[in-house]
Design a protein around this motif. Structure first.
Motif, short mmCIF file in Angstrom:
data_model
loop_
_atom_site.label_atom_id
_atom_site.label_comp_id
_atom_site.label_asym_id
_atom_site.label_seq_id
_atom_site.Cartn_x
_atom_site.Cartn_y
_atom_site.Cartn_z
N LYS A 100 0.87 -1.17 0.00
CA LYS A 100 0.00 0.00 0.00
C LYS A 100 0.91 1.22 0.00
O LYS A 100 1.70 1.41 0.91
CB LYS A 100 -0.90 0.01 1.23
CG LYS A 100 -1.85 1.19 1.31
CD LYS A 100 -2.70 1.12 2.57
CE LYS A 100 -3.72 2.27 2.63
NZ LYS A 100 -3.06 3.59 2.74
N VAL A 101 0.82 2.03 -1.04
CA VAL A 101 1.69 3.19 -1.19
C VAL A 101 0.89 4.45 -0.86
O VAL A 101 -0.12 4.75 -1.51
CB VAL A 101 2.27 3.29 -2.61
CG1 VAL A 101 3.25 4.46 -2.70
CG2 VAL A 101 2.94 1.98 -3.01
N GLY A 150 0.71 2.62 -12.14
CA GLY A 150 1.80 2.17 -11.30
C GLY A 150 1.54 0.81 -10.68
O GLY A 150 2.44 -0.04 -10.62
N LYS A 151 0.32 0.58 -10.22
CA LYS A 151 0.00 -0.71 -9.61
C LYS A 151 0.05 -1.84 -10.63
O LYS A 151 0.38 -2.98 -10.29
CB LYS A 151 -1.37 -0.66 -8.93
CG LYS A 151 -1.37 0.17 -7.65
CD LYS A 151 -2.72 0.15 -6.95
CE LYS A 151 -3.00 -1.19 -6.31
NZ LYS A 151 -4.22 -1.13 -5.46
N PHE A 184 7.31 3.97 -9.55
CA PHE A 184 7.70 2.55 -9.67
C PHE A 184 9.22 2.41 -9.64
O PHE A 184 9.76 1.52 -8.96
CB PHE A 184 7.12 1.99 -10.97
CG PHE A 184 7.56 0.59 -11.30
CD1 PHE A 184 7.03 -0.50 -10.62
CD2 PHE A 184 8.48 0.36 -12.31
CE1 PHE A 184 7.43 -1.80 -10.93
CE2 PHE A 184 8.88 -0.93 -12.64
CZ PHE A 184 8.35 -2.01 -11.95
N HIS A 185 9.92 3.26 -10.36
CA HIS A 185 11.38 3.24 -10.39
C HIS A 185 11.95 3.33 -8.97
O HIS A 185 12.80 2.51 -8.58
CB HIS A 185 11.89 4.40 -11.25
CG HIS A 185 13.38 4.56 -11.29
ND1 HIS A 185 14.13 4.31 -12.42
CD2 HIS A 185 14.26 4.94 -10.33
CE1 HIS A 185 15.41 4.53 -12.15
NE2 HIS A 185 15.51 4.92 -10.88
N GLU A 186 11.49 4.31 -8.22
CA GLU A 186 12.04 4.49 -6.87
C GLU A 186 11.62 3.35 -5.94
O GLU A 186 12.42 2.89 -5.11
CB GLU A 186 11.60 5.84 -6.30
CG GLU A 186 12.05 7.05 -7.11
CD GLU A 186 13.55 7.12 -7.34
OE1 GLU A 186 14.32 6.49 -6.59
OE2 GLU A 186 13.96 7.81 -8.30
N LEU A 187 10.41 2.87 -6.07
CA LEU A 187 9.95 1.75 -5.24
C LEU A 187 10.75 0.48 -5.53
O LEU A 187 11.01 -0.32 -4.62
CB LEU A 187 8.46 1.51 -5.46
CG LEU A 187 7.53 2.54 -4.83
CD1 LEU A 187 6.14 2.45 -5.45
CD2 LEU A 187 7.45 2.34 -3.32
N MET A 188 11.15 0.29 -6.78
CA MET A 188 11.88 -0.93 -7.12
C MET A 188 13.32 -0.90 -6.61
O MET A 188 13.97 -1.94 -6.52
CB MET A 188 11.84 -1.17 -8.63
CG MET A 188 10.45 -1.48 -9.16
SD MET A 188 9.53 -2.70 -8.17
CE MET A 188 10.34 -4.21 -8.68
#
Length: 227
Positions: A30-31, A78-79, A138-142
């Motif tokens: 959950k972001v 993004g999800k 997404f880039h930063e979350l990965m």
């Protein structure tokens, strides 16, 4: 019940028992995207004092007004990226929940701490920017996803002599390429490579070239190693 009907029911039950269960959808984190009103974050409010950068009040106002729009973009795009990535590796995200702070002060986006620089998505920006909000988040979350397995990753170890800034982007760039290919965004994928190649620092294009050498599928599979 006749013997023939009983045998038919028994055979059907055996087939159902032998059939593989449908794969459960990999749970996503959950972001929560943080940008409190009415003035934005403390970081943005003291930007000039702390890092000697000016914040445009119009950017703060616009970001507050459009925050729900960016959140909706994450929910739609993004999800989907996250789902594709997690299904490809079979490894869950390291956190059930995570907060990302939005900013119009930060000089760049970053994963640690998790800050998304929003200036490029606002009206004050007149230059083309290849990332959409979903892909940038997404880039930063990965980075968090890849960091969790770097000590066990054969590919990370293979490039031990490469500067860390480049190694830290190998898996992230592979995931960007993977999800853009999977969602048919081939034009954006080509523009993303050109954007990385045009940047003054070689970090991103060197990571891209390593992914070229290893193969997108191989790097994504490497990220599935258990922490």
């Amino acid at each position: 019940m006749s013997a023939s009907i009983f045998r038919a029911i028994t055979a059907a039950a055996c087939l159902l028992a032998a059939a593989p269960a449908a794969a459960a959808e990999m749970p996503q984190p959950k972001v929560d995207f943080i940008y409190p009103g009415p003035h934005g974050t403390i970081f943005d409010r003291v930007c000039k004092e702390w890092i000697h950068r000016d914040v445009n009040p119009a950017d703060v106002k616009e970001l507050l007004a459009r925050k729900a729009e960016f959140e909706a973009h994450w929910e739609k795009t993004g999800k989907e990226y996250m789902r594709l990535a997690l299904e490809a590796t079979g490894r869950p995200y390291p956190y059930a929940e995570i907060q990302a702070t939005l900013s119009v002060c930060a000089p760049d986006s970053m994963a640690f701490p998790l800050i998304i620089r929003m200036n490029d998505f606002l009206a004050s920006n007149t230059e083309y920017y290849v990332h959409d909000f979903g892909l940038l988040a997404f880039h930063e979350l990965m980075h968090h996803y890849a960091q969790a397995i770097e000590h066990k990753s054969p590919i990370f170890a293979k490039y031990a002599d490469v500067p860390f800034s480049i190694r830290a982007h190998i898996h992230v760039v592979a995931f960007e390429r993977y999800v853009l290919e999977k969602t048919g965004r081939t034009e954006q994928l080509a523009k993303l490579r050109d954007y990385y190649a045009s940047r003054e620092e070689p970090t991103y294009i060197r990571a891209w070239e390593i992914v070229d050498k290893e193969g997108v599928a191989a790097v994504v599979a490497d990220a599935g190693v258990k922490p």
